[in-house]
Design an enzyme around this catalytic site. Sequence first.
Site, PDB file in Angstrom:
ATOM      1  N   ASP A   1      -4.504   2.660  -4.822  1.00  0.00           N
ATOM      2  CA  ASP A   1      -2.527   2.291  -4.588  1.00  0.00           C
ATOM      3  C   ASP A   1      -2.416   0.759  -4.388  1.00  0.00           C
ATOM      4  O   ASP A   1      -1.375   1.397  -3.334  1.00  0.00           O
ATOM      5  CB  ASP A   1      -2.279   3.381  -4.226  1.00  0.00           C
ATOM      6  CG  ASP A   1      -3.295   3.383  -2.200  1.00  0.00           C
ATOM      7  OD1 ASP A   1      -3.396   4.102  -1.218  1.00  0.00           O
ATOM      8  OD2 ASP A   1      -4.662   2.572  -2.419  1.00  0.00           O
TER       9      ASP A   1
ATOM     10  N   ASP B   1       0.570  -0.766   0.050  1.00  0.00           N
ATOM     11  CA  ASP B   1      -0.318  -0.073  -0.319  1.00  0.00           C
ATOM     12  C   ASP B   1       1.083   1.290   0.148  1.00  0.00           C
ATOM     13  O   ASP B   1       1.278   1.300   1.439  1.00  0.00           O
ATOM     14  CB  ASP B   1      -0.759   0.197   1.031  1.00  0.00           C
ATOM     15  CG  ASP B   1      -1.592   0.477   1.292  1.00  0.00           C
ATOM     16  OD1 ASP B   1      -3.205   0.666   1.370  1.00  0.00           O
ATOM     17  OD2 ASP B   1      -1.372   2.171   1.883  1.00  0.00           O
ATOM     18  N   LEU B   2       0.572   2.303  -1.111  1.00  0.00           N
ATOM     19  CA  LEU B   2       1.242   3.250  -0.633  1.00  0.00           C
ATOM     20  C   LEU B   2       0.813   4.663  -0.348  1.00  0.00           C
ATOM     21  O   LEU B   2      -0.133   4.548   0.186  1.00  0.00           O
ATOM     22  CB  LEU B   2       1.723   3.831  -2.890  1.00  0.00           C
ATOM     23  CG  LEU B   2       2.389   3.152  -3.836  1.00  0.00           C
ATOM     24  CD1 LEU B   2       1.678   3.768  -4.761  1.00  0.00           C
ATOM     25  CD2 LEU B   2       3.059   2.668  -3.366  1.00  0.00           C
TER      26      LEU B   2
END
Length: 810
Positions: free
Chosen positions: A451, A408-409
């Site tokens: 993302d 997960d960004l």
Amino acid sequence: MDNGVTSAWGGPGRQDDDRGLQRLPVRVAALILLSALGALLTAAVLETQAGATAYIIGESHWSKAHQRAVLSLYRYAGHARQADLDDARQALRVPLGDRAGREALERDPVDLEAARAGFLQGNNAPGDIHRLIWMYRALGKAPYFRDSVRLWREAEVEIEQLVAVADALEAHVAKAPLADADVLAYQRRLLEIDARLRPKELAFSRSLADGANFMRRVLLALSALVFVALCAYALYVMRGTLRRVRETESEFRMAFHQSVVGMLKLDREGRFTQANEALAQILDRPLQDLRALRLADVLHPDDLARDAAGGIDWNRLREPGERRFVRPGGEVRWVRWTASVVDARAGRGERVFVLAEDVSEAHELACEIAHQASHDELTGLINRREIARRLGCALGQAQGRHTLCYIDLDQFKLVNDTCGHEAGDRFLCQFATIVSSQLRRGDWLGRLGGDEFAILLHDTTLEEAEAAMARIHAVLADTGFSWAGRTFGMNCSIGVAEINDDAVDVDWLLRAADAACYVAKEEGRNRIRCYRDSDPSLSKRRHELEWVAHTQLAIAEQRLPLYAQRIVALDGSGRLQYEVLVRLRDREGRLHAPGVFLPAMERYGQGMAVDTYVVDALFRHFVQYPGHLAGLELCHVNVSAQSIAEPAFLDHVTALLDRHPAVARSLCFEITETAVIANLDDACRFIEAVRARGCRIALDDFGSGLSSFGYLKRLAVDILKIDGAFIRDLSQGDADLALVRSMSQMGQALGKVTIAEWVECASVMAQLREVGIGYVQGYAVHVPCPLSDLTEAWAGGEPVYAELAPVEPA
């Protein structure tokens, strides 16, 4: 009795079928003819393009030869060295050879041997000679090419002038030394000839390229027409064939052997019970031999599904899809496979009926279509559906050897909200590119959506996966994302889950990895957590530490050779100027670029060690070659942010400058704009100290920082090196050109010298000259080479005129 229905075995219907069969060879011949015509036109397109390319390459040799001749004669006029005259005459052999080749082709009859000899003398590749001859004979009077030939002849007049100047110079020198006025007159004449030749060379290349494009468009249009005709005729033939098939369907419903699709009946043990001729052709076996075969004899082992007992798993084989048949010689044929179970009757066991359509030729196209259906459009990674499918396959063969990583960004929402969706898309693509480059062959990266990403590491334990993710974490942390003057970290939270017996299905596996990722975000983000009872500390960045050790050892053993890349004034003035670069040579002799080891050194606080080594080596070089230093205008050397902030480095540099004051006037320290912004006070102190001793300061990567123009009020810099990101795509849009123009104007207003980096082609160089940039640096000017080689090449301080430098056209 006649009920108005014609018999299936005679009458007009059968006669129509016979006539259709008789016309079939004609139709096939027409299809072959149209296909051959299309292939011929395609070959003509390729050959025309290849011929134009050969002429353009030949023009490049021609241009370089004329420039070399002008330069050598220019030197010969000034110094009367016989080697310069010999070099000029050798260079003139190239255009004279091309002229001899052209004149041989214009004779009646054509002298092909003389033409080949002439073009070979013109330094043309032997493989291109036949193209040059063919294109001149076939298209010599065609539009565009006719103009090119005219320009060629006009340019040869100037070449004859060069020959005349060479003869005159040789005769003059043989009688008496040249007076200064004579030298200037000859040199002025050479420059005038050069000035007349250059536009003709450019016009020749442009005319030839335009002609090639025109011919390509014409031939492509003809190819398209042939293709349309071929498709229309193929559709016509296909429709006629389908119509006849429908008309005879009721008569030949049970004609199993007449099908164009392979048909096969099997028993539950996989034995062949019946097959048609189409299948025999696919398998390349006689029809009568098929009854002795089993499915395992012809189906590829990887496509033959087995159950736990080792028997054929018909449940899986009944799934439609593409499978592979293997011919006796080992050749593989792809077929579209459809299988169904026929109920047992009349005391017989169940039978399996299979349709096998040969799709070998279309398989490549089908793979491409499947790729588009299973991949994310933005990043090119596999999408969620393909991720689930591959995870399902991994679950079936896991045995605790594969690992799923859920990413997960952390800063994607910040980038998207503050800079817009375009920046967010670019952020995702950059992340995907960086991570993909770090994976091994066989591992894969996919985009789950938004993302969120997933990585599958094959044959990797949980501990190994954690270490791999730590390495990727380190690379991402060292990269950063810049947009509109703002820089964002590529931080991410990673959850790791092992594919073992506990992973009951794909959903469970994704939930487990997602849960570990959630814990990583809860604990502060930008970290790795594994799905297990106890979480270990973050794995050390082994790869980076290894490079730190390698670099420290290389410094101790003096295995960091200095390289140099020239910086050239666009107006042709100035003396030698270059930037010093560094490489690492390992113990096996392999060279490594600075991007491999410098980031690791800087991340672990060792950047000053490299900077100190480079500065010391550079001063030793100047002491060893005082003549080189005397002829040097400016030498640029980079200084990292860590060195700027370290007083010991400043003390070391100032001590060297005090011991060797003559070096200072030719030394320019390059400081990156981001380093200045991060350490403004330290940067000002460093700049003030070295400028007081006569050095100059260049602000590197200008335009990449958040407040580029504002900091110039406080910084006493002499040179602005415009960030190469603005230069790289200068010819592809107006935005970068407008920004570079504004930087140039601002630099001129403030009295700063401007240098453009990453100049890769002549067209960009022309744009930079137009907007007022003073100097350029990049592969279009000079490919980096060892500093010692550059020093030897410039021994004696001989001038090399920038306007005569051979630069390849864009």
